[in-house]
Scaffold this motif. Structure first.
Motif, PDB file in Angstrom:
ATOM      1  N   MET A 186      -2.379  17.742   0.356  1.00 57.31           N
ATOM      2  CA  MET A 186      -2.076  16.423   0.913  1.00 57.31           C
ATOM      3  C   MET A 186      -2.391  15.315  -0.088  1.00 57.31           C
ATOM      4  N   SER A 187      -3.514  15.424  -0.762  1.00 62.12           N
ATOM      5  CA  SER A 187      -3.884  14.381  -1.728  1.00 62.12           C
ATOM      6  C   SER A 187      -2.923  14.367  -2.906  1.00 62.12           C
ATOM      7  N   ARG A 188      -2.502  15.550  -3.343  1.00 65.26           N
ATOM      8  CA  ARG A 188      -1.548  15.616  -4.464  1.00 65.26           C
ATOM      9  C   ARG A 188      -0.217  14.983  -4.065  1.00 65.26           C
ATOM     10  N   LYS A 189       0.277  15.308  -2.891  1.00 70.23           N
ATOM     11  CA  LYS A 189       1.544  14.735  -2.415  1.00 70.23           C
ATOM     12  C   LYS A 189       1.422  13.220  -2.246  1.00 70.23           C
ATOM     13  N   PHE A 190       0.296  12.761  -1.699  1.00 70.18           N
ATOM     14  CA  PHE A 190       0.090  11.325  -1.510  1.00 70.18           C
ATOM     15  C   PHE A 190       0.060  10.603  -2.852  1.00 70.18           C
ATOM     16  N   CYS A 191      -0.659  11.146  -3.816  1.00 66.37           N
ATOM     17  CA  CYS A 191      -0.745  10.505  -5.141  1.00 66.37           C
ATOM     18  C   CYS A 191       0.617  10.452  -5.819  1.00 66.37           C
ATOM     19  N   LYS A 192       1.367  11.537  -5.739  1.00 63.38           N
ATOM     20  CA  LYS A 192       2.716  11.529  -6.325  1.00 63.38           C
ATOM     21  C   LYS A 192       3.592  10.486  -5.647  1.00 63.38           C
ATOM     22  N   TRP A 193       3.522  10.428  -4.322  1.00 63.61           N
ATOM     23  CA  TRP A 193       4.304   9.441  -3.578  1.00 63.61           C
ATOM     24  C   TRP A 193       3.882   8.027  -3.958  1.00 63.61           C
ATOM     25  N   TYR A 194       2.594   7.760  -3.967  1.00 62.29           N
ATOM     26  CA  TYR A 194       2.091   6.417  -4.241  1.00 62.29           C
ATOM     27  C   TYR A 194       2.504   5.952  -5.636  1.00 62.29           C
ATOM     28  N   PHE A 195       2.335   6.799  -6.627  1.00 64.46           N
ATOM     29  CA  PHE A 195       2.660   6.369  -7.982  1.00 64.46           C
ATOM     30  C   PHE A 195       4.173   6.323  -8.228  1.00 64.46           C
ATOM     31  N   SER A 196       4.968   7.045  -7.454  1.00 63.73           N
ATOM     32  CA  SER A 196       6.410   6.892  -7.575  1.00 63.73           C
ATOM     33  C   SER A 196       6.842   5.555  -6.957  1.00 63.73           C
ATOM     34  N   ILE A 197       6.208   5.138  -5.874  1.00 67.06           N
ATOM     35  CA  ILE A 197       6.482   3.851  -5.240  1.00 67.06           C
ATOM     36  C   ILE A 197       6.027   2.709  -6.138  1.00 67.06           C
ATOM     37  N   SER A 198       4.832   2.826  -6.715  1.00 66.95           N
ATOM     38  CA  SER A 198       4.337   1.751  -7.582  1.00 66.95           C
ATOM     39  C   SER A 198       5.167   1.634  -8.849  1.00 66.95           C
ATOM     40  N   LYS A 199       5.718   2.759  -9.330  1.00 66.74           N
ATOM     41  CA  LYS A 199       6.580   2.711 -10.508  1.00 66.74           C
ATOM     42  C   LYS A 199       7.890   1.994 -10.179  1.00 66.74           C
ATOM     43  N   ILE A 200       8.433   2.271  -8.999  1.00 70.11           N
ATOM     44  CA  ILE A 200       9.672   1.594  -8.562  1.00 70.11           C
ATOM     45  C   ILE A 200       9.421   0.113  -8.389  1.00 70.11           C
ATOM     46  N   ALA A 201       8.289  -0.235  -7.805  1.00 66.14           N
ATOM     47  CA  ALA A 201       7.957  -1.642  -7.564  1.00 66.14           C
ATOM     48  C   ALA A 201       7.752  -2.416  -8.850  1.00 66.14           C
ATOM     49  N   SER A 202       7.255  -1.748  -9.891  1.00 63.26           N
ATOM     50  CA  SER A 202       7.009  -2.459 -11.150  1.00 63.26           C
ATOM     51  C   SER A 202       8.248  -2.562 -12.015  1.00 63.26           C
TER      52      SER A 202
END
Length: 158
Positions: A141-157
């Motif tokens: 769960m933590s691995r999936k969450f981290c991948k999701w979060y950093f993919s979202i933050s990359k899109i946002a930046s």
């Protein structure tokens, strides 16, 4: 100082020393993984204790909480931060599975040794394999969450 309290102090020192093994470029990822793991292990730990599956006879904040602050809120999350920071992203699926299994197995063996030899953890209606399964699930769960979060933050930046 009792043996249990000396072990708790040693666990705190060891847990904080794990920060030295987190690569500098992955420190933000490790921080996110630690915070996420704290959230889920704190909740799961409280549920497990309240259901009478595990007991922590010697613990910090004994009058406030029946769960173990050291294990649920410090050790497992910091190890999860290290796990995510050093995750072998570009390796084969088999290697990644071995990576998950090795972390879960080492932690489970250490917890089982602590359960057998001290009063820090007492399994009431719990077995080592439940520890292993919950660790595997929370690491996943933590691995999936981290991948999701950093993919979202990359899109946002972008």
């Amino acid at each position: 100082m009792s043996r249990e309290w000396m072990i708790l102090v040693a666990v705190w020192v060891t847990a904080f020393s794990l920060f030295f093994f987190i690569p500098r470029k992955a420190f933000r990822l490790a921080q996110l993984a630690i915070l996420f793991k704290q959230l889920i292990t704190w909740i799961i730990g409280l549920v497990v204790v309240e259901l009478g599956l595990i007991e922590y006879p010697v613990r910090e904040f004994a009058s406030e909480n029946r769960s173990s602050f050291t294990f649920e809120y410090l050790v497992y999350p910091i190890v999860c931060g290290l796990f995510n920071a050093r995750y072998p992203e570009n390796r084969s699926l088999g290697f990644k599975l071995l990576y998950y299994c090795s972390y879960c197995s080492v932690i489970t063996v250490i917890e089982l040794l602590i359960e057998i030899n001290t009063d820090l953890i007492r399994y009431l209606h719990w077995n080592w394999y439940w520890t292993w399964i919950t660790l595997f699930a929370t690491f996943l769960m933590s691995r999936k969450f981290c991948k999701w979060y950093f993919s979202i933050s990359k899109i946002a930046s972008d």
